[in-house]
Design an enzyme around this catalytic site. Structure first.
Site, short mmCIF file in Angstrom:
data_model
loop_
_atom_site.label_atom_id
_atom_site.label_comp_id
_atom_site.label_asym_id
_atom_site.label_seq_id
_atom_site.Cartn_x
_atom_site.Cartn_y
_atom_site.Cartn_z
CB VAL A 1 -24.60 -11.22 -4.44
CG1 VAL A 1 -25.74 -10.80 -3.52
CG2 VAL A 1 -24.06 -10.01 -5.19
CB ILE B 1 -29.09 2.63 -1.17
CG1 ILE B 1 -27.64 3.08 -1.08
CG2 ILE B 1 -30.03 3.79 -0.91
CD1 ILE B 1 -27.26 4.15 -2.09
N GLY C 1 -14.98 -7.36 -7.10
CA GLY C 1 -16.32 -7.97 -7.16
C GLY C 1 -17.43 -6.96 -7.42
CG ASP D 1 -25.64 -2.35 -13.46
OD1 ASP D 1 -26.03 -3.50 -13.24
OD2 ASP D 1 -25.47 -1.49 -12.56
CE LYS E 1 -27.55 -1.59 -10.33
NZ LYS E 1 -26.12 -1.35 -10.15
N1 HSE Z 1 -22.05 -4.11 -11.32
C1 HSE Z 1 -22.93 -3.47 -10.41
C2 HSE Z 1 -22.32 -2.15 -9.99
C3 HSE Z 1 -23.15 -4.35 -9.21
O1 HSE Z 1 -21.13 -1.95 -10.24
O2 HSE Z 1 -23.02 -1.31 -9.44
C4 HSE Z 1 -24.22 -3.88 -8.29
O3 HSE Z 1 -25.46 -3.84 -8.91
#
Ligand code: HSE
Length: 413
Positions: free
Chosen positions: A15, A128, A178, A192, A196
């Protein structure tokens, strides 16, 4: 309008490197990167090593730098950097969902005390613009749910598994592209997505939750038989992060779901994300775009930097409202499968309907209390694969489903 944004950039990975290019190519911003700090002096990078420093004080102690952009993958080091930057009166833009989810209220307080902005649009669903929309556009009273695919890596893996690509190969591809976190367990186990979701819940409903409160299960226990089961029924399996209002409570969790073709998530493939927002009068609206990857994520960072030119900061107007609380007490319909039918028999069903048994694979479906399911999975880890069935969630004390709850609210306005 702020005249000059002098940026100190931490991190030059997927990023950070993307942001460097995006910023150079966008002529719009009155923003320049003054210093870049990275951890590893030996790592080969796309620009000359003379651009980099290795000491965080280069940025933090530079009074000319008024914006810190934090894009490193170590959330503990990021915490030190971000808190120090805020205390020194620097605005902070970050894409670090783990950091923000774990310390949100503390960081909000710090940014207010020091009269600076803390922006993190890039931390949820990549490109988004969901946080700013939840923050600015939707009224808390009418919003009933926010849910979607917010992890590109797991969605990429699930998409590949539908094409018959082996799980481990798909993980490697997601890493090479990535999309994956430095530790991909965070992606595939649903952590993850959970980080979020915590941010979505804060901006949608004004409620602060913690990673301990919000339960997640990921895609690692899914097996080929589950994928086949879904395909045979015309469904797809998607990892959804889901927050819903049930009465005056908000529930939130991350889990694989069976999704039918009329659901927005059904056609969301690879690293794309989609977030559905349901509100009383507008009904369903869907935000769709790339959720991971260098440029898409950098574009959201760029947007936050751009917003700083206009002194933008989140108001958190919905916070401090005690009428809503978070709970994991609700009922949900699940499908559970296992190679050992005895594991299925221990699931604390409130009501079960189907049971299928064969020599090497069994499954069952039925309603459970989410809280009890969560306790069960914690206390007896097993090979159970759990997938949420597409039925409205139910409050624990009532059989009224979410749609009925909304009608009640509507009728009483
Ligand atoms: N590892 C995260 C994903 C990166 O795959 O969504 C973006 O937040």
């Amino acid at each position: 309008m702020r005249t000059n944004l002098n940026i100190g950039l931490f991190g030059f990975g997927v990023v950070g490197g993307g942001l460097y290019e995006v910023l150079n190519r966008s002529k719009l911003l009155n923003a320049t990167i003054k210093s870049i700090v990275v951890k590893d002096p030996l790592k080969k990078r796309s620009i000359d090593s003379s651009h980099f420093s290795f000491d965080k004080r280069t940025i933090l102690e530079d009074d000319e730098i008024n914006v810190v952009v934090e894009l490193i993958n170590d959330s503990e080091a990021a915490y030190e950097i971000v808190t120090e930057a805020l205390k020194r009166g620097k605005h902070v833009v970050t894409a670090n969902k783990k950091l923000i989810a774990e310390h949100l209220d503390e960081l909000i307080k710090l940014s207010r005390e020091n009269n600076v902005s803390l922006l993190y649009e890039a931390s949820v669903a990549g490109s988004i613009p969901i946080l700013r929309n939840l923050e600015e556009y939707y009224n808390n009273d009418t919003l009933s749910s926010v849910q979607g695919i917010v992890n590109g890596t797991s969605n990429y893996i699930l998409t590949q598994s539908n094409k018959g690509i082996a799980y481990q190969d798909a993980v490697k591809q997601a890493q090479a592209l990535g999309f994956a976190e430095a530790d991909p367990t965070l992606d595939v186990e649903g952590f993850d997505s959970k980080f979020k979701l915590i941010l979505l819940i804060k901006h949608a409903f004004g409620i602060s939750t913690t990673p301990e409160e919000v339960f997640n299960f990921g895609i690692t226990k899914l097996r080929e038989r589950d994928v086949r089961f879904a395909l045979e029924k015309g469904l797809r399996i998607k990892l959804l992060a889901r927050a819903e209002k049930i009465g005056d409570q908000v529930v939130g969790f991350v889990a694989p779901h069976f999704v039918s073709p009329d659901q927005p998530a059904y056609g969301v493939n690879n690293e794309f994300n989609a977030v559905s927002v349901n509100a009383l009068f507008s009904d369903r609206q869907v935000f769709y775009g790339k959720g991971a990857g260098s440029y898409p994520t950098a574009s959201a960072v760029l947007s936050d930097i751009s917003a700083l030119q206009f002194d933008y900061h989140y108001e958190y107007r919905k916070s401090g409202n005690d009428s809503l609380s978070f709970t994991d007490e609700f009922k949900v319909k699940i499908y559970a499968s296992s190679s050992n039918e005895n594991s299925l028999k221990t699931i604390p069903f409130v009501e079960s309907d189907e049971f299928y048994r064969s020599a090497d694979f069994s499954y069952t479906t039925g309603w459970v209390s989410f809280h009890e399911l969560r306790q069960h999975l914690k206390s007896s880890p097993s090979d159970l694969s759990i997938i949420i069935v597409e039925e409205p969630l139910k409050g624990i004390d009532t059989n009224l489903d979410r749609i009925e709850e909304n009608k009640t609210t509507f009728a009483s306005v």
